[in-house]
Scaffold this active site. Structure first.
Site, PDB file in Angstrom:
ATOM      1  N   HIS A 104      45.235  44.058  30.225  1.00 23.13           N
ATOM      2  CA  HIS A 104      44.065  44.330  29.392  1.00 23.13           C
ATOM      3  C   HIS A 104      43.008  43.236  29.499  1.00 23.13           C
ATOM      4  CE1 HIS A 104      41.716  46.356  26.190  1.00 23.13           C
ATOM      5  NE2 HIS A 104      42.107  47.445  26.645  1.00 23.13           N
ATOM      6  N   ASP A 128      47.687  53.082  28.359  1.00 23.96           N
ATOM      7  CA  ASP A 128      47.945  54.369  29.136  1.00 23.96           C
ATOM      8  C   ASP A 128      49.503  54.226  30.014  1.00 23.96           C
ATOM      9  OD1 ASP A 128      44.704  53.150  30.206  1.00 23.96           O
ATOM     10  OD2 ASP A 128      45.422  54.996  29.387  1.00 23.96           O
TER      11      ASP A 128
HETATM   12  C1  SDX Z   1      41.966  50.936  29.285  1.00 27.63           C
HETATM   13  O1  SDX Z   1      38.535  47.914  27.678  1.00 27.63           O
HETATM   14  C2  SDX Z   1      39.215  48.856  27.309  1.00 27.63           C
HETATM   15  O2  SDX Z   1      39.294  48.708  25.859  1.00 27.63           O
HETATM   16  C3  SDX Z   1      39.853  49.912  27.956  1.00 27.63           C
HETATM   17  C4  SDX Z   1      40.804  50.794  27.192  1.00 27.63           C
HETATM   18  C5  SDX Z   1      40.091  51.773  26.078  1.00 27.63           C
HETATM   19  O3  SDX Z   1      40.817  51.914  25.122  1.00 27.63           O
HETATM   20  O4  SDX Z   1      38.906  51.796  26.276  1.00 27.63           O
HETATM   21  O5  SDX Z   1      41.729  49.912  26.309  1.00 27.63           O
HETATM   22  C6  SDX Z   1      41.781  51.707  27.992  1.00 27.63           C
HETATM   23  O6  SDX Z   1      41.070  50.871  30.278  1.00 27.63           O
HETATM   24  C7  SDX Z   1      43.158  50.306  29.379  1.00 27.63           C
HETATM   25  C8  SDX Z   1      43.588  49.742  30.975  1.00 27.63           C
HETATM   26  C9  SDX Z   1      43.921  50.606  31.874  1.00 27.63           C
HETATM   27  N1  SDX Z   1      43.974  49.928  33.045  1.00 27.63           N
HETATM   28  C10 SDX Z   1      45.183  49.635  33.713  1.00 27.63           C
HETATM   29  O7  SDX Z   1      46.318  49.900  33.316  1.00 27.63           O
HETATM   30  C11 SDX Z   1      45.171  49.189  35.163  1.00 27.63           C
HETATM   31  C12 SDX Z   1      46.049  48.016  35.397  1.00 27.63           C
HETATM   32  N2  SDX Z   1      45.362  46.901  34.705  1.00 27.63           N
HETATM   33  C13 SDX Z   1      44.319  46.149  35.371  1.00 27.63           C
HETATM   34  O8  SDX Z   1      43.713  46.555  36.539  1.00 27.63           O
HETATM   35  C14 SDX Z   1      43.528  45.084  34.390  1.00 27.63           C
HETATM   36  O9  SDX Z   1      44.736  44.734  34.002  1.00 27.63           O
HETATM   37  C15 SDX Z   1      42.492  45.609  33.704  1.00 27.63           C
HETATM   38  C16 SDX Z   1      41.473  46.098  34.462  1.00 27.63           C
HETATM   39  C17 SDX Z   1      42.843  46.517  32.474  1.00 27.63           C
HETATM   40  C18 SDX Z   1      42.014  44.113  33.079  1.00 27.63           C
HETATM   41  O10 SDX Z   1      41.422  43.420  34.066  1.00 27.63           O
HETATM   42  P1  SDX Z   1      40.613  42.171  33.809  1.00 27.63           P
HETATM   43  O11 SDX Z   1      40.525  41.605  32.279  1.00 27.63           O
HETATM   44  O12 SDX Z   1      39.430  42.171  34.551  1.00 27.63           O
HETATM   45  O13 SDX Z   1      41.508  41.043  34.450  1.00 27.63           O
HETATM   46  P2  SDX Z   1      41.642  40.626  36.027  1.00 27.63           P
HETATM   47  O14 SDX Z   1      41.679  41.902  36.749  1.00 27.63           O
HETATM   48  O15 SDX Z   1      40.719  39.458  36.204  1.00 27.63           O
HETATM   49  O16 SDX Z   1      43.273  40.143  35.897  1.00 27.63           O
HETATM   50  C19 SDX Z   1      43.575  38.931  35.537  1.00 27.63           C
HETATM   51  C20 SDX Z   1      44.731  38.264  36.358  1.00 27.63           C
HETATM   52  C21 SDX Z   1      44.519  38.639  37.749  1.00 27.63           C
HETATM   53  O17 SDX Z   1      45.220  37.616  38.449  1.00 27.63           O
HETATM   54  P3  SDX Z   1      44.340  36.166  39.154  1.00 27.63           P
HETATM   55  O18 SDX Z   1      43.430  36.715  40.163  1.00 27.63           O
HETATM   56  O19 SDX Z   1      43.909  35.498  37.741  1.00 27.63           O
HETATM   57  O20 SDX Z   1      45.489  35.463  39.712  1.00 27.63           O
HETATM   58  O21 SDX Z   1      45.973  39.180  35.877  1.00 27.63           O
HETATM   59  C22 SDX Z   1      46.214  40.007  37.140  1.00 27.63           C
HETATM   60  C23 SDX Z   1      45.017  39.911  38.305  1.00 27.63           C
HETATM   61  O22 SDX Z   1      45.481  40.027  39.535  1.00 27.63           O
HETATM   62  N3  SDX Z   1      46.482  41.357  36.662  1.00 27.63           N
HETATM   63  C24 SDX Z   1      47.425  42.238  37.243  1.00 27.63           C
HETATM   64  C25 SDX Z   1      47.352  43.352  36.468  1.00 27.63           C
HETATM   65  N4  SDX Z   1      46.308  43.180  35.529  1.00 27.63           N
HETATM   66  C26 SDX Z   1      45.754  41.967  35.863  1.00 27.63           C
HETATM   67  N5  SDX Z   1      48.299  41.994  38.222  1.00 27.63           N
HETATM   68  C27 SDX Z   1      49.287  42.725  38.087  1.00 27.63           C
HETATM   69  N6  SDX Z   1      49.310  43.990  37.834  1.00 27.63           N
HETATM   70  C28 SDX Z   1      48.229  44.317  36.748  1.00 27.63           C
HETATM   71  N7  SDX Z   1      48.360  45.431  36.138  1.00 27.63           N
END
Ligand code: SDX
Length: 442
Positions: A318, A376
């Protein structure tokens, strides 16, 4: 609503000074404090003073507005709606009461609650012409595509509640959206399964009415299971609002131009659909079904950590929570209650989810990146058990989030400092060059 710079103990205003080391120019910017949470540096004068914009793709360090609706402490895993912890609201309140709270700022007294419930109930019917829009979709259209289209079409119907400068019309539009989106959501489901639309009933509560419109058929009496209805109501509470997330920011930006409120909510639905946002609940189910068995979990954990593999553990991570999403905890408990009520002893998907969470939370990669289950992760298991197809999961998220979107929209419209949102950019394209006639091009 407008913030003024705060002063430190000695009466001097809290400020930050930037020095441009290319020319020694300095600019001093006020620091604003909220009721709690991070302070903000007020950069509104930055461009005029320095000729520079700030640069923050994805808005990781940017506050877009002032708001009093929802507060999140990502490090502590805290979520408050108008100051009330989400755990208490999920346990002790109901969705329509939370809608009143988000819209009006306070919990309703018994008279206000009864009036609000009656108002919403009486807005649940949609214009009969609206049913015609469904006929244009293929039966296998994704229900979120239908929601984008039909909720957007509401902007063509309710012209007596679209003057955004009239507070009465703003609140009527808000009530209409809270009340009609569930009806449209149920219609989208009915259309996808080829069953007739079921009209709302004024003798049913919010969640009961939605379940009835979704699962009742004209051929027999449909009895709503009160345990399932309570679980649905709790799920709606958990999804009601969440500060300035992507879809809420979309609604605010669309609304900042003075656009039709119904059209702004359709824009929010479009943004929520993405798998990185509200579409994650559908993606989690698909992921759990792809994993198939507990012994394949390590293979998927490995893929999630592999930079060359764009697979992500859906339902994990998140932007704000660097701790357990408090909504996920309540959701996991609700999941167990619903499965027990439905007599589902061992749901293989739940087994995989619980084991996946256990492994991930003990894995160095997830610990270091502070990746925890989010709202989720468990919701899809409950919704599947209740009988919703995965394609309806994000529709249910949109149904619940409509009150958050419209409350944030209303707060923005009523904010005296509000302006049309118009971000700038770091331009990296061609600088001026002369046109090349066709016969001179290589
Ligand atoms: C919702 O914003 C809100 O409040 C949203 C929400 C709401 O109620 O409105 O809470 C609802 O959207 C919840 C999130 C649902 N999405 C997912 O579950 C999809 C999987 N998660 C992600 O793709 C990710 O964690 C996000 C999109 C939720 C957050 O992404 P960020 O904050 O942009 O973080 P990032 O993509 O820059 O990740 C940081 C690091 C990265 O590694 P590095 O590049 O630093 O090496 O963490 C890794 C990412 O690769 N990473 C993951 C991961 N999520 C982040 N690695 C593996 N699996 C994951 N799920």
């Amino acid at each position: 609503m407008s913030q003024t710079p705060q002063t430190a103990g000695d009466g001097t205003a809290d400020t930050v000074t930037l020095i441009d080391n290319r020319n020694g120019k300095q600019v001093t910017l006020p620091i604003l404090h909220g009721a709690t949470g991070p302070d903000v540096i007020d950069i509104r004068k930055l461009y005029a003073a320095t000729g520079c914009f700030t640069y923050d793709p994805g808005f990781t360090s940017t506050g877009s507005c002032e708001s009093a609706i929802t507060y999140i402490d990502g490090d502590e895993g805290v979520l408050l709606h108008r100051g009330y912890p989400i755990e208490q609201l999920a346990e002790k309140s109901d969705f329509l009461e939370v809608c009143y709270l988000l819209l009006n700022g306070e919990l309703p007294n018994p008279e206000q609650k009864a009036k609000f419930e009656q108002t919403i109930t009486r807005h649940t019917m949609v214009h009969e012409q609206l049913a015609n829009f469904f006929r244009g979709f293929r039966r296998d259209a994704h229900p979120m595509a239908i929601m984008c289209g039909v909720v957007g079409a509401l902007s063509a119907f309710y012209h007596d509640s679209t003057d955004i400068n009239d507070p009465t019309q703003r609140i009527i539009a808000s009530h209409r959206l809270i009340a009609k989106v569930p009806t449209i959501a149920a219609m989208a489901y009915k259309y996808s399964v080829g069953q007739p639309f079921v009209y709302p009933r004024n003798d049913l509560g919010f969640a009961e009415n939605f379940l009835h419109m979704t699962f009742a058929v004209p051929c027999e009496q449909y009895k709503v299971n009160p345990v399932i209805a309570k679980a649905m109501d709790k799920i709606f509470i958990l999804h009601a609002d969440h500060e300035q997330n992507a879809s809420t920011s979309t609604v605010r930006l669309a609304g900042s131009s003075g656009a039709n409120p119904f059209a702004c909510i359709a824009a929010g639905i479009a943004s929520l659909w993405g798998p990185a946002h509200g579409g994650a609940n559908e993606a989690v189910l698909k992921m759990l079904e792809e994993i198939k068995s507990v012994d394949r979990i390590p293979e998927f954990i490995k893929r999630a950590k592999d930079k060359n593999d764009n697979f992500r553990l859906m339902g994990f991570g998140h932007r704000v929570y660097k701790n357990y999403d408090p909504r996920a905890k309540v959701m996991q408990q609700t999941c167990k209650e619903v499965l027990a009520e439905l007599g589902i002893k061992d749901d293989p998907l739940l087994d995989i989810a619980v084991e996946l969470e256990r492994i991930a939370l003990s894995d160095e990669y997830f610990i270091e990146k502070k990746l925890y289950p989010n709202v989720d992760f468990y919701s899809g298991i409950i919704l599947k058990a209740i009988g919703f197809p995965t394609s309806m999961f994000t529709v249910l998220f949109a149904l619940a989030r409509t009150v958050g979107w419209i409350s944030q929209w209303k707060e923005m419209i009523e904010d005296p400092t509000q302006k049309i949102g118009r971000p700038r950019q770091l331009y990296t394209g061609h600088v001026t060059r002369d046109f090349v006639p066709l016969n001179e091009r290589g």
